[in-house]
Scaffold this motif. Structure first.
Motif, PDB file in Angstrom:
ATOM      1  N   THR A 145       0.863  -1.194  -0.034  1.00  0.00           N
ATOM      2  CA  THR A 145      -0.024  -0.140  -0.193  1.00  0.00           C
ATOM      3  C   THR A 145       0.961   1.302  -0.179  1.00  0.00           C
ATOM      4  O   THR A 145       0.688   2.337  -0.792  1.00  0.00           O
ATOM      5  CB  THR A 145      -0.889   0.036   1.280  1.00  0.00           C
ATOM      6  OG1 THR A 145      -1.672  -1.195   1.249  1.00  0.00           O
ATOM      7  CG2 THR A 145      -1.751   1.175   1.318  1.00  0.00           C
ATOM      8  N   ARG A 146       1.709   1.058   0.925  1.00  0.00           N
ATOM      9  CA  ARG A 146       2.779   2.422   0.826  1.00  0.00           C
ATOM     10  C   ARG A 146       3.462   2.709  -0.639  1.00  0.00           C
ATOM     11  O   ARG A 146       3.352   3.800  -0.696  1.00  0.00           O
ATOM     12  CB  ARG A 146       3.961   2.128   1.641  1.00  0.00           C
ATOM     13  CG  ARG A 146       4.732   3.042   2.015  1.00  0.00           C
ATOM     14  CD  ARG A 146       6.235   2.998   3.034  1.00  0.00           C
ATOM     15  NE  ARG A 146       7.001   2.098   2.208  1.00  0.00           N
ATOM     16  CZ  ARG A 146       7.716   2.445   1.135  1.00  0.00           C
ATOM     17  NH1 ARG A 146       7.806   3.615   0.662  1.00  0.00           N
ATOM     18  NH2 ARG A 146       8.381   1.525   0.475  1.00  0.00           N
ATOM     19  N   GLN A 147       3.851   1.572  -1.298  1.00  0.00           N
ATOM     20  CA  GLN A 147       4.497   1.752  -2.565  1.00  0.00           C
ATOM     21  C   GLN A 147       3.414   2.469  -3.524  1.00  0.00           C
ATOM     22  O   GLN A 147       3.786   3.232  -4.260  1.00  0.00           O
ATOM     23  CB  GLN A 147       5.041   0.607  -3.047  1.00  0.00           C
ATOM     24  CG  GLN A 147       6.296   0.031  -2.164  1.00  0.00           C
ATOM     25  CD  GLN A 147       6.746  -1.187  -2.868  1.00  0.00           C
ATOM     26  OE1 GLN A 147       6.718  -1.603  -4.004  1.00  0.00           O
ATOM     27  NE2 GLN A 147       7.492  -1.995  -1.993  1.00  0.00           N
ATOM     28  N   MET A 148       2.235   1.914  -3.556  1.00  0.00           N
ATOM     29  CA  MET A 148       1.284   2.083  -4.417  1.00  0.00           C
ATOM     30  C   MET A 148       0.814   3.513  -4.281  1.00  0.00           C
ATOM     31  O   MET A 148       0.779   4.474  -5.262  1.00  0.00           O
ATOM     32  CB  MET A 148      -0.019   1.294  -4.179  1.00  0.00           C
ATOM     33  CG  MET A 148       0.205  -0.139  -4.660  1.00  0.00           C
ATOM     34  SD  MET A 148       0.403  -0.272  -6.525  1.00  0.00           S
ATOM     35  CE  MET A 148      -1.658  -0.644  -6.971  1.00  0.00           C
ATOM     36  N   LEU A 149       0.511   4.118  -2.804  1.00  0.00           N
ATOM     37  CA  LEU A 149       0.187   5.454  -2.373  1.00  0.00           C
ATOM     38  C   LEU A 149       1.349   6.234  -2.775  1.00  0.00           C
ATOM     39  O   LEU A 149       0.811   7.533  -3.084  1.00  0.00           O
ATOM     40  CB  LEU A 149      -0.448   5.379  -1.276  1.00  0.00           C
ATOM     41  CG  LEU A 149      -1.572   4.861  -0.768  1.00  0.00           C
ATOM     42  CD1 LEU A 149      -2.026   4.642   0.558  1.00  0.00           C
ATOM     43  CD2 LEU A 149      -2.733   5.147  -1.757  1.00  0.00           C
ATOM     44  N   GLY A 150       2.584   5.995  -2.760  1.00  0.00           N
ATOM     45  CA  GLY A 150       3.675   6.692  -3.189  1.00  0.00           C
ATOM     46  C   GLY A 150       3.613   7.216  -4.517  1.00  0.00           C
ATOM     47  O   GLY A 150       4.293   8.139  -4.847  1.00  0.00           O
ATOM     48  N   SER A 151       2.915   6.673  -5.537  1.00  0.00           N
ATOM     49  CA  SER A 151       2.950   6.850  -6.817  1.00  0.00           C
ATOM     50  C   SER A 151       1.347   6.814  -7.131  1.00  0.00           C
ATOM     51  O   SER A 151       1.150   5.857  -8.125  1.00  0.00           O
ATOM     52  CB  SER A 151       3.861   6.139  -7.851  1.00  0.00           C
ATOM     53  OG  SER A 151       3.754   6.513  -8.724  1.00  0.00           O
ATOM     54  N   PRO A 152       0.503   7.761  -6.794  1.00  0.00           N
ATOM     55  CA  PRO A 152      -0.722   7.573  -6.996  1.00  0.00           C
ATOM     56  C   PRO A 152      -1.336   7.546  -8.571  1.00  0.00           C
ATOM     57  O   PRO A 152      -2.067   6.489  -8.663  1.00  0.00           O
ATOM     58  CB  PRO A 152      -1.632   8.600  -6.349  1.00  0.00           C
ATOM     59  CG  PRO A 152      -0.568   9.812  -5.876  1.00  0.00           C
ATOM     60  CD  PRO A 152       0.651   8.918  -6.022  1.00  0.00           C
ATOM     61  N   LEU A 153      -0.875   8.278  -9.296  1.00  0.00           N
ATOM     62  CA  LEU A 153      -1.023   8.165 -10.540  1.00  0.00           C
ATOM     63  C   LEU A 153      -0.848   6.854 -11.472  1.00  0.00           C
ATOM     64  O   LEU A 153      -1.670   6.457 -12.063  1.00  0.00           O
ATOM     65  CB  LEU A 153      -0.337   9.428 -11.461  1.00  0.00           C
ATOM     66  CG  LEU A 153      -0.854  10.886 -11.103  1.00  0.00           C
ATOM     67  CD1 LEU A 153      -0.089  11.770 -12.087  1.00  0.00           C
ATOM     68  CD2 LEU A 153      -2.516  10.875 -11.356  1.00  0.00           C
ATOM     69  N   LEU A 154       0.231   6.381 -11.037  1.00  0.00           N
ATOM     70  CA  LEU A 154       0.507   4.993 -11.650  1.00  0.00           C
ATOM     71  C   LEU A 154      -0.211   4.002 -10.787  1.00  0.00           C
ATOM     72  O   LEU A 154      -0.754   2.930 -11.655  1.00  0.00           O
ATOM     73  CB  LEU A 154       2.077   4.635 -11.177  1.00  0.00           C
ATOM     74  CG  LEU A 154       2.800   3.497 -11.606  1.00  0.00           C
ATOM     75  CD1 LEU A 154       2.439   2.956 -13.109  1.00  0.00           C
ATOM     76  CD2 LEU A 154       4.097   3.088 -11.211  1.00  0.00           C
TER      77      LEU A 154
END
Length: 196
Positions: free
Chosen positions: A98-107
């Motif tokens: 989740t941290r990784q995904m939210l670190g790049s929200p557009l991606l």
């Protein structure tokens, strides 16, 4: 739409990895709607025909980017250490993902929208992505010989995580609530796996 080609040599695999890295950078900077396949081809140093050979659409491309993200997470994930609670191990994995995904929200949005659309357009790739993530959860929990119930529970945790992540990306859920929701999800759904 034809099926995507698969790389069958080290050079082709390296080319595909360049494409995926370029797509991830473009997706992170521009979002799915503004990514141009021509720009991805240019940045990755391949002809546009080569890009379309492996990824016939943006949906194919970003579903593959999501699979690559899961593969990266899998590379550092490990089964619980002796005495470590499997539920806590899965919770930590989901929090890191989740941290990784939210670190790049557009991606993250590009990957999730593509994976959803891929259920119809590229069912094999979407199914593979889901199966990979389910297996990652089982491996993280140390479920070496999972039964049907284990697989079902892992799949339900994956679906709950997807919903929590979607709400966070849509800025409906604050970070603290995301963490708490994921902890409660794992505690409730995976109670049978707990060693505590």
């Amino acid at each position: 739409m034809r099926a995507p080609a698969k790389p069958n040599s080290p050079q082709q695999e390296a080319r595909v990895q360049r494409i995926l890295r370029a797509a991830a950078r473009q997706g992170a900077g521009n979002g799915l709607e503004r990514v141009q396949m021509q720009e991805v081809a240019k940045e990755s140093g391949v002809a546009i025909a080569t890009l379309y050979r492996y990824f016939p659409s943006k949906m194919h491309l970003f579903t593959a980017v999501m699979q690559a993200q899961i593969d990266r997470i899998q590379a550092y994930a490990s089964p619980p250490a002796c005495g470590d609670d499997p539920v806590e191990a899965v919770t930590r994995l989901l929090l890191e993902a989740t941290r990784q995904m939210l670190g790049s929200p557009l991606l993250a949005h590009a990957m999730m929208v593509s994976n959803n659309a891929a259920i119809h357009a590229t069912e094999a790739e979407a199914g593979q992505t889901s199966a990979s993530f389910t297996q990652l959860l089982l491996d993280t929990a140390g479920r070496e010989k999972p039964g049907d119930r284990d697989i079902q529970l892992a799949r339900l945790v994956e679906q709950a995580w997807y919903g929590v992540l979607t709400a966070a990306l849509n800025q409906r859920t604050p970070h603290e609530q995301v963490v708490d929701d994921l902890r409660v999800t794992c505690q409730l759904l995976l109670a049978d796996w707990s060693t505590t």
